[in-house]
Design an enzyme around this catalytic site. Structure first.
Site, PDB file in Angstrom:
ATOM      1  CE1 TYR A 208      -3.662   2.616   0.643  1.00 18.65           C
ATOM      2  CE2 TYR A 208      -2.081   3.502   2.216  1.00 18.65           C
ATOM      3  CZ  TYR A 208      -3.230   3.637   1.470  1.00 18.65           C
ATOM      4  OH  TYR A 208      -3.951   4.810   1.543  1.00 18.65           O
TER       5      TYR A 208
ATOM      6  CE  LYS B  45      -3.078   5.266  -1.659  1.00 17.72           C
ATOM      7  NZ  LYS B  45      -4.120   5.842  -2.526  1.00 17.72           N
TER       8      LYS B  45
ATOM      9  CB  VAL C 118      -3.200  10.849   8.490  1.00 15.44           C
ATOM     10  CG1 VAL C 118      -1.839  11.530   8.454  1.00 15.44           C
ATOM     11  CG2 VAL C 118      -4.237  11.816   9.066  1.00 15.44           C
ATOM     12  CG  LEU C 119      -7.297   5.775   9.234  1.00 12.59           C
ATOM     13  CD1 LEU C 119      -6.704   4.438   9.670  1.00 12.59           C
ATOM     14  CD2 LEU C 119      -8.500   6.099  10.105  1.00 12.59           C
ATOM     15  CB  VAL C 120      -9.892   9.819   5.688  1.00 14.60           C
ATOM     16  CG1 VAL C 120     -11.066  10.788   5.583  1.00 14.60           C
ATOM     17  CG2 VAL C 120      -8.670  10.385   4.980  1.00 14.60           C
TER      18      VAL C 120
END
Length: 238
Positions: free
Chosen positions: A63, A67, A91-93
């Site tokens: 991943y 990216k 970042v983590l959404v």
């Protein structure tokens, strides 16, 4: 995972150049930024940081590898084609869901509410509200002076802090209270800066509101049982 990310990115940049668009906003990821085992814990993660591709390959983190190479391909192709490119690295959404089903980011929270996770990991994660990510795209698109990369993050929390926040707002759920790794020292949040987006006028939503909105959305979508209004009002006031 890698091939469609890279080729798809190149195709969009080429099409943008042919259409003579004025600016392309590329949605990248924190995965292209912070995966670097050689970075000191005291170093502030900012837009100049890039993930170590060899480290990503050796740890089979496809991943983050995907990216990073996709974003690099975007920059290379934009330079070659003369395209005005700006990248947002969220970042983590978390936050309200548009779709009816859960995604990988939301499962990160849902597992602590359903009882499927009996413990929490000794690790840290950065979070940002989905509405802030959307606004970040608008700001870098509409601001002529915007350029380069923009790290989109509000807070870095240990998983223990996440479950504490969830338990305070939603005590009716079986939220874990024990860490899966109580032998090693507690992982420390990494330092980062989101000043570039703040300079464009973005005011980040607090991570507590972010987690609260996520759970409320999961309830509304039928993924979690909904408490009575009376119970809910008591929790918010506390």
């Amino acid at each position: 995972m890698v091939e469609p990310a890279v080729n798809g990115t190149k195709n969009v940049i080429v099409a943008s150049a042919e259409a003579k668009v004025r600016r392309v906003v590329f949605t990248s990821s924190i995965g292209a930024v912070y995966m670097d085992p050689n970075r000191s814990p005291d170093v502030v993660v900012d837009e100049s940081c890039w993930s170590d591709l060899d480290f990503c390959k050796n740890t089979r983190n496809w991943y983050c590898y995907g990216k990073a190479v996709a974003e690099q391909a975007a920059w290379d192709m934009a330079k070659e084609k003369g395209v005005d490119l700006v990248a947002v690295n969220p970042v983590l959404v978390l936050g309200p869901l548009l779709q009816p089903n859960v995604n990988a980011s939301t499962i990160h929270v849902l597992k602590y509410l359903t009882g499927s996770a009996k413990t929490y990991a000794n690790s840290v994660q950065a979070y940002v509200h989905v509405k802030d990510v959307a606004l970040a795209h608008i700001l870098v698109f509409e601001t002529p002076s915007a350029s380069g990369r923009y790290l989109c993050a509000e807070s870095v929390l240990h998983r223990g802090e996440v479950v504490e926040i969830l338990a305070k707002f939603f005590p009716e759920y079986p939220i874990p209270t024990k860490c899966s790794d109580e032998v090693k020292p507690r992982a420390k949040p990494y330092k980062f800066t989101n000043q570039k987006l703040k300079d464009l006028g973005l005011e980040f939503t607090s991570v507590k509101q972010c987690l609260y909105d996520t759970v409320k959305s999961l309830q509304e979508k039928g993924h979690l049982p909904v408490p009575t209004p009376h119970e809910d009002s008591i929790k918010i006031q506390s």
